[in-house]
Design a protein around this motif. Sequence first.
Motif, PDB file in Angstrom:
ATOM      1  N   GLY A 205     -11.522  12.239 -73.597  1.00  0.00           N
ATOM      2  CA  GLY A 205     -11.307  11.242 -72.158  1.00  0.00           C
ATOM      3  C   GLY A 205     -11.022   9.986 -72.658  1.00  0.00           C
ATOM      4  O   GLY A 205     -11.195   9.310 -71.537  1.00  0.00           O
ATOM      5  N   GLU A 206     -10.682   9.727 -73.713  1.00  0.00           N
ATOM      6  CA  GLU A 206     -10.104   7.965 -73.927  1.00  0.00           C
ATOM      7  C   GLU A 206      -8.959   7.947 -73.733  1.00  0.00           C
ATOM      8  O   GLU A 206      -8.161   7.758 -74.399  1.00  0.00           O
TER       9      GLU A 206
ATOM     10  N   PHE B 234     -20.020  -5.828 -73.919  1.00  0.00           N
ATOM     11  CA  PHE B 234     -21.231  -6.553 -73.172  1.00  0.00           C
ATOM     12  C   PHE B 234     -21.769  -7.797 -74.134  1.00  0.00           C
ATOM     13  O   PHE B 234     -22.227  -8.844 -73.584  1.00  0.00           O
ATOM     14  N   GLN B 235     -21.513  -7.513 -75.405  1.00  0.00           N
ATOM     15  CA  GLN B 235     -22.249  -8.530 -76.190  1.00  0.00           C
ATOM     16  C   GLN B 235     -21.358  -9.756 -76.515  1.00  0.00           C
ATOM     17  O   GLN B 235     -21.649 -10.640 -77.067  1.00  0.00           O
ATOM     18  N   THR B 236     -20.132  -9.649 -75.900  1.00  0.00           N
ATOM     19  CA  THR B 236     -19.026 -10.663 -76.268  1.00  0.00           C
ATOM     20  C   THR B 236     -19.108 -11.648 -75.127  1.00  0.00           C
ATOM     21  O   THR B 236     -19.104 -11.109 -73.905  1.00  0.00           O
TER      22      THR B 236
ATOM     23  N   GLY C 223     -16.360   4.768 -76.756  1.00  0.00           N
ATOM     24  CA  GLY C 223     -17.752   5.180 -76.971  1.00  0.00           C
ATOM     25  C   GLY C 223     -18.733   4.170 -76.412  1.00  0.00           C
ATOM     26  O   GLY C 223     -18.463   3.250 -76.104  1.00  0.00           O
ATOM     27  N   VAL C 224     -20.039   4.412 -76.527  1.00  0.00           N
ATOM     28  CA  VAL C 224     -21.201   3.744 -76.310  1.00  0.00           C
ATOM     29  C   VAL C 224     -21.134   2.267 -77.331  1.00  0.00           C
ATOM     30  O   VAL C 224     -21.370   1.316 -76.779  1.00  0.00           O
ATOM     31  N   GLY C 225     -20.832   2.373 -78.333  1.00  0.00           N
ATOM     32  CA  GLY C 225     -20.717   1.189 -79.362  1.00  0.00           C
ATOM     33  C   GLY C 225     -19.546   0.312 -78.915  1.00  0.00           C
ATOM     34  O   GLY C 225     -19.853  -0.810 -78.835  1.00  0.00           O
ATOM     35  N   SER C 226     -18.360   0.628 -78.411  1.00  0.00           N
ATOM     36  CA  SER C 226     -17.459  -0.024 -77.836  1.00  0.00           C
ATOM     37  C   SER C 226     -17.960  -0.630 -76.790  1.00  0.00           C
ATOM     38  O   SER C 226     -17.708  -2.064 -76.364  1.00  0.00           O
TER      39      SER C 226
END
Length: 298
Positions: free
Chosen positions: A228-229, A157-159, A149-152
């Motif tokens: 699709g995951e 990216f924020q890590t 998902g977008v949240g993942s």
Amino acid sequence: MLNNLLERLRANPLALGLVGAGAVLGLGGLGWLAREVTARSETASRPSLLQLLEQVTQPATTPRQPQPRRPAPLPPPRPAWVSPLGRECVDRDPRLRQRLEAELAALPARRQRIPIDPSNYGVRFERDAFGHAIDPTPQVVVLHETVYGVGSALRTFQTPHPRDEDQVSYHTLIGGDGQVIDVLDPGQRAFGAGNSAFNGRWVVTNPRVGGSVNNFALHISLETPLDGEDNDPGHSGYSARQYDALALVLTDWMRRFAIPAAHITTHRQVDLGGERADPRSFDWQALKRRLGALSQLC
């Protein structure tokens, strides 16, 4: 007082002679002192015999010539990209055009900006690792999918990622509902493709890791549907709202940077390692209809 002294000297010729002789001697002494100082100065500035011998025995030095720059390596040969986006000059759906033009005008207010960790992006270089001038202007758009998902993707990216091999980012994410999330300005270099090339072109910024398209590419990623995951070759595909949003963002970039439709490609195409397959199940005709309605294919 001085007049009295002069009167006394005139009255006493012997005293006047002595004073005159003293004055002459004094001037002579000053002259000798001046010659002595001058002679010492000339002696100090004159090179010694040892210095003269050293000048004779030292080899003549020549100005250093600039070393020629090492040529930048070329990427390995691979088939050229043939774009599925052909010319579309006929407005087949006026209602689609009217709707998308209205959404394009509203796009700036609709876009959401979320910052990410600085370790996951960089600046666009104006010279490669060998000192050659390069054009950092965005000239290619690479399509991706998030797999999860977008949240993942945003959490990744924020890590902070100190290691180069872990660093990753795109410029824009498009959610399943058509949400547009910008994480990087187009002027920044996203780490969307590692070892990669487009139509025989890459930029080498680190000779130890090969070249990449990142310095002249824009990266955009579609949120993968739930089915699709995995690592399967395909899934149920992307939503109509995602294709709408994708066409809007691409139109904005194409107009701002004069990017031709033929330079919209995929991660699968530019990846030199043969490990990437995204975006899977992508419908090029769905994108073509929308870009055609926005007059980007004529």
